[in-house]
Design a protein around this motif. Structure first.
Motif, mmCIF file in Angstrom:
data_model
loop_
_atom_site.group_PDB
_atom_site.id
_atom_site.type_symbol
_atom_site.label_atom_id
_atom_site.label_comp_id
_atom_site.label_asym_id
_atom_site.label_seq_id
_atom_site.Cartn_x
_atom_site.Cartn_y
_atom_site.Cartn_z
ATOM 1 N N PHE A 96 -5.453 -1.837 -10.945
ATOM 2 C CA PHE A 96 -4.418 -2.817 -10.627
ATOM 3 C C PHE A 96 -4.981 -3.891 -9.701
ATOM 4 O O PHE A 96 -4.707 -5.086 -9.863
ATOM 5 N N ALA A 97 -5.789 -3.454 -8.741
ATOM 6 C CA ALA A 97 -6.397 -4.402 -7.808
ATOM 7 C C ALA A 97 -7.348 -5.356 -8.525
ATOM 8 O O ALA A 97 -7.459 -6.533 -8.161
ATOM 9 N N GLU A 98 -8.032 -4.857 -9.555
ATOM 10 C CA GLU A 98 -9.002 -5.683 -10.268
ATOM 11 C C GLU A 98 -8.327 -6.710 -11.177
ATOM 12 O O GLU A 98 -8.811 -7.830 -11.332
ATOM 13 N N PHE A 99 -7.223 -6.325 -11.779
ATOM 14 C CA PHE A 99 -6.616 -7.186 -12.793
ATOM 15 C C PHE A 99 -5.484 -8.070 -12.268
ATOM 16 O O PHE A 99 -5.109 -9.037 -12.921
ATOM 17 N N VAL A 100 -4.941 -7.708 -11.120
ATOM 18 C CA VAL A 100 -3.903 -8.564 -10.543
ATOM 19 C C VAL A 100 -4.569 -9.825 -9.995
ATOM 20 O O VAL A 100 -5.520 -9.741 -9.211
ATOM 21 N N PRO A 101 -4.130 -10.991 -10.403
ATOM 22 C CA PRO A 101 -4.772 -12.230 -9.936
ATOM 23 C C PRO A 101 -4.559 -12.452 -8.445
ATOM 24 O O PRO A 101 -3.555 -12.041 -7.870
ATOM 25 N N LYS A 102 -5.540 -13.107 -7.836
ATOM 26 C CA LYS A 102 -5.431 -13.447 -6.417
ATOM 27 C C LYS A 102 -4.350 -14.502 -6.236
ATOM 28 O O LYS A 102 -4.110 -15.335 -7.108
ATOM 29 N N LYS B 117 -8.722 -5.872 -1.403
ATOM 30 C CA LYS B 117 -8.753 -6.807 -2.529
ATOM 31 C C LYS B 117 -7.580 -7.785 -2.464
ATOM 32 O O LYS B 117 -7.727 -8.980 -2.750
ATOM 33 N N HIS B 118 -6.420 -7.278 -2.090
ATOM 34 C CA HIS B 118 -5.204 -8.104 -2.023
ATOM 35 C C HIS B 118 -4.495 -7.839 -0.698
ATOM 36 O O HIS B 118 -3.501 -7.112 -0.653
ATOM 37 N N PRO B 119 -4.995 -8.398 0.384
ATOM 38 C CA PRO B 119 -4.413 -8.106 1.707
ATOM 39 C C PRO B 119 -2.945 -8.485 1.834
ATOM 40 O O PRO B 119 -2.204 -7.837 2.573
ATOM 41 N N SER B 120 -2.511 -9.496 1.104
ATOM 42 C CA SER B 120 -1.103 -9.891 1.217
ATOM 43 C C SER B 120 -0.191 -8.844 0.591
ATOM 44 O O SER B 120 0.857 -8.499 1.143
ATOM 45 N N TYR B 121 -0.592 -8.333 -0.584
ATOM 46 C CA TYR B 121 0.195 -7.280 -1.223
ATOM 47 C C TYR B 121 0.060 -5.954 -0.471
ATOM 48 O O TYR B 121 1.034 -5.243 -0.238
ATOM 49 N N GLY B 122 -1.184 -5.613 -0.125
ATOM 50 C CA GLY B 122 -1.441 -4.317 0.501
ATOM 51 C C GLY B 122 -0.780 -4.148 1.848
ATOM 52 O O GLY B 122 -0.468 -3.025 2.262
ATOM 53 N N SER B 123 -0.571 -5.257 2.564
ATOM 54 C CA SER B 123 0.054 -5.174 3.887
ATOM 55 C C SER B 123 1.559 -5.383 3.836
ATOM 56 O O SER B 123 2.230 -5.313 4.864
ATOM 57 N N HIS B 124 2.071 -5.629 2.632
ATOM 58 C CA HIS B 124 3.506 -5.876 2.502
ATOM 59 C C HIS B 124 4.290 -4.587 2.753
ATOM 60 O O HIS B 124 3.896 -3.506 2.310
ATOM 61 N N LYS B 125 5.399 -4.699 3.448
ATOM 62 C CA LYS B 125 6.192 -3.518 3.792
ATOM 63 C C LYS B 125 6.704 -2.789 2.552
ATOM 64 O O LYS B 125 6.805 -1.561 2.539
ATOM 65 N N LEU B 126 7.040 -3.550 1.509
ATOM 66 C CA LEU B 126 7.540 -2.925 0.290
ATOM 67 C C LEU B 126 6.473 -2.031 -0.339
ATOM 68 O O LEU B 126 6.753 -0.889 -0.737
ATOM 69 N N PHE B 127 5.242 -2.543 -0.421
ATOM 70 C CA PHE B 127 4.144 -1.759 -0.992
ATOM 71 C C PHE B 127 3.892 -0.502 -0.161
ATOM 72 O O PHE B 127 3.750 0.603 -0.705
ATOM 73 N N GLN B 128 3.857 -0.661 1.144
ATOM 74 C CA GLN B 128 3.611 0.487 2.011
ATOM 75 C C GLN B 128 4.746 1.502 1.925
ATOM 76 O O GLN B 128 4.506 2.716 1.931
ATOM 77 N N THR B 129 5.974 1.018 1.799
ATOM 78 C CA THR B 129 7.120 1.927 1.671
ATOM 79 C C THR B 129 7.036 2.731 0.379
ATOM 80 O O THR B 129 7.291 3.942 0.364
#
Length: 538
Positions: free
Chosen positions: A355-361, A283-295
């Motif tokens: 969160f994926a549904e409500f976070v804007p693109k 849904k949000h590849p930029s957030y999902g692939s971010h190192k901070l999110f993965q950490t």
């Protein structure tokens, strides 16, 4: 009149005379409990003790019930010296009558323990033997103490197996234990445990079969292997519960069974959270692939693992060691904290989907390069991917696009592409959406959340088995960990999470396992190159 006078008076008497004398003394208003009863009884020989214990006199029984735990502790020690000495003497002199009399005394004493002594006396006795340990701790040591107590009467002459721990003592040890979710199993637990053992072994086979089939096609979805491991652990937990039900005081089996019942409560939500994480990244590849999110996700997984490990250690400590009230409370708090964290953890998957549904693109989502497994054409329960499609597609990706974010497949994008127009879905094409995927995550999360809430609540209720609430009943555990998790596994299997939530392997890994590509394959890869470029630039 003092204790020494009574000792000298009853020492030459027979058992019947002693009982008659004690009756007269009590009738005259003399309070026998005011005297040193351990000292008085210590002057009696084995025959006198046999006569007193064989009597059902209210005077004798009343005196036994009036003993304080400390007095009972002393008398037990005196009786152990008396019987063990008599047995050793009888063995040396080959005096069969003495041995028989002593064995009779031991049997009569066991009978008194079962029927005469008060619970408060016996609990007090074991409290002294355990140096005042908190009730419910050190059950393994407590059982060993009870066995040692009985063996202390035998002097090593009579086989220990010939005299068992009185049933009343074993029940007292059992009922003094802290209540656990699912209760301590009995023979009534054999049938339901056997049913769920079989069910989860079948699930383990099913998940393993899916994993093996996919691997043979070059489709690596290791979550199926994780589900196989989880199912085996759950099946072994129920299987050990059967063994435990038949051997109540096999405490090593009990501990392992409890651990195997608890481990899946965190392992399954972990797998569920991985699915939600993949949905979020789609849904949000930029957030999902971010190192901070993965950490952050890795930290969450690690913390839950650490807390579960602490729970296992706390449960083992409670079983294997006598603990003070302070240290026992500390172990309870560890278990409570772990159970609370698991509840929050089990709800995290749905929270991540919401969160994926409500976070804007964002604009980054619109411009980031992604790589989807477009060779997956269906999410049907009987669909299998073409053999080696994953490897061939990965090999066809140009070097400049190999930094693309790998996401799950769908024909409906939630963002626009920048280089190529989105592939149109024709009437003949399969529409791969994730509405059902959302349902899978939501349903399984809700089921896990309900089960974990029930277990969590039970950890905050400090009750013993003797007076436990309905939440500790076995049927509650079978519904939560048996029925609900059966439904979860059915949803996983027939919902084909191995297709819906499949994320392509890293390009480096794909290249490593790839076999040399034939000319025919190169032609096919060349034809697919444009499609892959389009997917990678999405």
């Amino acid at each position: 009149m003092n204790s020494a006078y009574i000792e000298s008076m009853i020492k030459p008497m027979s058992a019947d005379q002693i009982i008659a004398t004690l009756t007269k003394l009590q009738a005259s208003g003399i309070n026998m409990t005011a005297f040193d009863m351990p000292a008085i009884l210590s002057v009696l020989n084995i025959t006198q003790v046999q006569g007193l214990l064989a009597s059902n006199s209210t005077v004798v029984n009343g005196l036994l019930q009036s003993l304080k735990p400390a007095q009972l502790y002393t008398i037990v020690g005196n009786f152990q010296n008396l019987t063990s000495t008599a047995l050793i003497t009888g063995a040396k002199t080959q005096d069969a009558a003495l041995i028989q009399t002593t064995e009779s005394v031991i049997a009569l004493l066991m009978k008194k323990i079962n029927s005469v002594f008060l619970d408060s006396q016996l609990y007090g006795l074991f409290s002294l033997m355990s140096n005042g340990a908190a009730p419910g701790t050190g059950s393994k040591k407590m059982l060993a103490l009870a066995t040692k107590l009985i063996n202390g009467f035998l002097g090593g002459v009579v086989p220990a197996s010939s005299v068992s721990v009185p049933e009343r003592i074993t029940k007292m040890i059992a009922y003094s234990q802290q209540s656990i979710f699912g209760d301590y199993p009995t023979t009534k637990d054999v049938a339901p445990s056997a049913i769920f053992t079989a069910i989860f072994f079948l699930f383990a086979i099913a998940h393993a079969g899916i994993w093996i089939k996919n691997r043979s096609l070059g489709h690596k979805f290791n979550i199926s292997l994780g589900l196989c491991f989880y199912s085996l652990v759950r099946a072994l937990g129920f299987l050990l519960r059967i063994v435990w039900a038949k051997h109540t005081f096999e405490l090593n089996v009990a501990l392992v069974s409890t651990i195997f019942i608890v481990i899946p409560t965190s392992f399954l939500p972990s797998l569920n959270l991985i699915l939600a994480q993949r949905y979020f990244t789609w849904k949000h590849p930029s957030y999902g692939s971010h190192k901070l999110f993965q950490t952050v996700m890795y930290i969450i997984y690690f913390l839950v693992f650490a807390f579960i490990l602490m729970t296992i250690v706390a449960a083992a400590v409670q079983t294997n060691y006598f603990l003070s009230a302070k240290h026992y409370l500390m172990t309870k708090q560890v278990i409570e904290a772990s159970a609370t964290l698991v509840v929050l953890y089990s709800a995290a998957a749905t929270a991540l989907v919401l969160f994926a549904e409500f976070v804007p693109k964002t604009s980054q989502d619109e411009h980031i390069k992604t790589f989807q497994p477009k060779w997956i054409k269906s999410f049907s329960y009987n669909y299998w991917v073409p053999k080696n499609a994953a490897t061939e597609a990965a090999n066809a990706v140009p070097e400049e696009l190999r930094d693309a974010t790998r996401i799950i497949n769908s024909t409906n994008y939630h963002y626009t592409t920048i280089n190529e127009e989105q592939e149109e879905v024709t009437e003949k094409s399969s529409v791969l959406s994730h509405n059902s995927s959302i349902f899978i995550v939501a349903f399984t999360t809700l089921a896990l959340f309900i089960a974990d809430v029930f277990r969590c609540v039970s950890t905050y209720i400090h009750q013993t088995k003797a007076a436990q609430s309905w939440i500790f009943e076995p049927v509650v555990m079978y519904v939560m960990f048996g029925v609900l998790e059966t439904l979860i596994n059915l949803v996983y299997i027939f919902g084909r999470i191995d297709l819906r939530f499949y994320k392509p392997d890293s390009f480096k890994a794909s290249a490593t396992v790839a076999a040399p590509v034939s000319q025919d394959s190169e032609v096919a890869s060349s034809e697919a190159s444009q499609e892959v470029k389009e997917a990678a630039s999405a």
